[in-house]
Design a protein around this motif. Structure first.
Motif, PDB file in Angstrom:
ATOM      1  N   UNK A 192      48.901  -4.966  25.568  1.00  0.00           N
ATOM      2  CA  UNK A 192      48.685  -6.086  25.582  1.00  0.00           C
ATOM      3  C   UNK A 192      47.556  -6.023  24.020  1.00  0.00           C
ATOM      4  N   UNK A 193      46.129  -5.767  24.409  1.00  0.00           N
ATOM      5  CA  UNK A 193      45.697  -5.901  22.912  1.00  0.00           C
ATOM      6  C   UNK A 193      46.698  -4.632  21.643  1.00  0.00           C
ATOM      7  N   UNK A 194      46.706  -3.998  22.159  1.00  0.00           N
ATOM      8  CA  UNK A 194      46.944  -2.816  21.051  1.00  0.00           C
ATOM      9  C   UNK A 194      48.601  -3.788  19.769  1.00  0.00           C
ATOM     10  N   UNK A 195      49.471  -4.804  21.560  1.00  0.00           N
ATOM     11  CA  UNK A 195      50.713  -5.226  20.608  1.00  0.00           C
ATOM     12  C   UNK A 195      50.323  -6.513  20.024  1.00  0.00           C
ATOM     13  N   UNK A 196      48.613  -6.943  20.215  1.00  0.00           N
ATOM     14  CA  UNK A 196      48.241  -7.792  19.215  1.00  0.00           C
ATOM     15  C   UNK A 196      48.146  -7.591  18.078  1.00  0.00           C
ATOM     16  N   UNK A 197      47.146  -6.380  18.056  1.00  0.00           N
ATOM     17  CA  UNK A 197      46.949  -5.427  16.667  1.00  0.00           C
ATOM     18  C   UNK A 197      47.917  -5.397  15.807  1.00  0.00           C
ATOM     19  N   UNK A 198      49.303  -4.913  16.557  1.00  0.00           N
ATOM     20  CA  UNK A 198      50.919  -5.029  15.438  1.00  0.00           C
ATOM     21  C   UNK A 198      51.537  -5.814  15.321  1.00  0.00           C
TER      22      UNK A 198
END
Length: 453
Positions: A192-198
């Motif tokens: 989820x954190x990676x998706x937020x970065x994208x």
């Protein structure tokens, strides 16, 4: 010039004797020996003349062929104007948007410089954006022939810029990104954190909203391993900063010194240089040993970052000098991350790949598994871990010129590192131990010098 042989008969003698009695041109008698000497000289001249003409013709032919091949290679490899025209056409139609679109297509403050492309499909150029130097990367349409390495980068969808479709909500786009990331890096708690970065990177104008055009650019970029790794390691120092993007064209900071070691020579020159001389030239162009040690530590830290990192494991499938460079302070930087791929995506592709020999189970230059002959399918575990590949690339680089007091231990550690295998039960423990030992050995040798700063 003609060479004639004159016989010595009475008529010619009489004629020669009479010539002094009459005014007019004088003809001198030529002896047979002098006549033969004249013929030999003429023959030598004709031979040298023909030899000169032959080699001149050969030089012109070879030169013309080299120019033709170079021009053909350049026109095939360097199609930046096509890439720019395609991107800008879609930007003007409102299909895509990004932080670099206006500068590239309207203001002309971002322009493509020297062509650095190694493949027609991956357009790479040095560039200038205002007062910043960068590297511009643009991806062309699918190549017509089958490329097994393209399985991990589905380009057709990215080039068309048709996803997400009109009417897609931001929440739906978030779900698309999340699902894609789970397939790439695996279903883990912090995806989820990676998706937020994208999604944060997708908001090109920083207005807190993601337009359809911005979402299409982000989706296209997300298909690329290199862009994904840039997002994953954006807070680390070993990947160049992302400066901007437009569609799937993106700009990263320029790495001053690349490749990692060696000098770049025209291919026509490379053909004539012996391997031993080439290695000597590469070593001559390399930095001093303390600087090489600092660069090597950077590569070991990169291995640490991608091995069971924050967002899953990545495999380094081409650990060659061409893929890395360094800064003025001798900090390592990745210059080509297309072959640093998520382990989960690699395993999924290998699981479905048919094989008859182990040679069918290879991705890039350095990621290979074995073939299960009972199922004729590739296994999913790589034979050699990232660290072993990195040590193999560093061995000659570090041992050449190493101080005597460290060389023996360094050689021992490097060979133990190269011997690592990915399928052993103790691999992770051995991996960590060898990695720490190498870093400690190198830092201990340079930490008290100015080269460590």
């Amino acid at each position: 010039m003609w060479c004639l042989s004159h016989g010595k008969d009475s008529d010619s003698m009489d004629l020669a004797e009479e010539t002094h009695l009459h005014p007019g041109p004088t003809f001198l008698y030529e002896s047979p020996g002098l006549s033969l000497l004249c013929c030999a000289s003429e023959a030598r001249f004709s031979y040298l003349h023909m030899k000169y003409l032959f080699f001149s013709w050969l030089a012109v032919f070879v030169g013309s062929w080299v120019v033709y091949v170079e021009y053909s290679s350049y026109t095939e490899l360097c199609r930046g104007h096509e890439c720019k025209n395609a991107i800008c056409d879609k930007f003007r139609k409102g299909i895509i948007d990004g932080t670099a679109c206006s500068s590239l297509c309207e203001k002309d403050s971002l322009y493509l410089g020297k062509c650095l492309s190694a493949k027609s499909r991956n357009q790479v150029y040095s560039g200038v954006w205002g007062d910043m130097e960068g590297i511009i990367k643009c991806h062309m349409e699918d190549v017509p022939h089958y490329d097994p390495e393209a399985e991990l980068e589905p380009r057709r969808e990215a080039v068309s810029f048709n996803r997400p479709t009109k009417g897609t909500s931001v929440e739906k786009f978030r779900e698309m990104v999340l699902s894609h990331l789970k397939a790439k890096v695996g279903d883990q708690a912090n995806v989820q954190d990676l998706a937020a970065l994208v999604l944060g990177a997708a908001d090109a104008n920083r207005d807190g909203q993601i337009s359809l055009a911005e979402a299409r650019s982000a989706w296209a970029l997300l298909q690329l391993n290199e862009f994904l790794l840039t997002v994953v390691l954006q807070d680390r120092e070993h990947t160049p900063r992302l400066l901007g993007f437009c569609g799937d064209l993106y700009v990263v900071e320029k790495v001053p010194y690349a490749p990692l070691y060696g000098i770049s020579l025209p291919w026509a020159v490379e053909l004539w240089i012996p391997a031993g001389l080439r290695r000597s030239l590469d070593q001559w162009a390399a930095p001093s040993w303390p600087h090489k040690a600092k660069i090597a530590i950077g590569l070991l830290e990169l291995v640490e970052d991608v091995f069971h990192g924050t967002f899953g494991s990545f495999l380094m499938c081409d650990v060659s000098a061409a893929g890395f460079g360094y800064t003025e302070r001798h900090d390592l930087k990745v210059v080509d991350a297309r072959r640093i791929i998520p382990e989960a995506a690699f395993q999924e592709v290998m699981r479905e790949r048919r094989c008859d020999t182990d040679g069918d189970c290879v991705y890039g230059a350095d990621c290979y598994t074995s073939c299960d002959l009972t199922k004729h399918r590739c296994t999913t575990e790589v034979t050699q871990p990232n660290l072993a590949k990195a040590c193999g690339a560093l061995k000659d680089y570090l041992l050449r010129g190493a101080p005597p007091d460290v060389k023996e231990e360094l050689e021992k550690q490097l060979y133990a590192c190269i011997a690592l295998r990915g399928a052993t039960e103790q691999m992770e423990m051995e991996h960590s131990l060898i990695l720490n030992n190498l870093k400690t050995l190198l830092w201990k040798r340079i930490s008290h010098t100015k080269d460590s700063k």
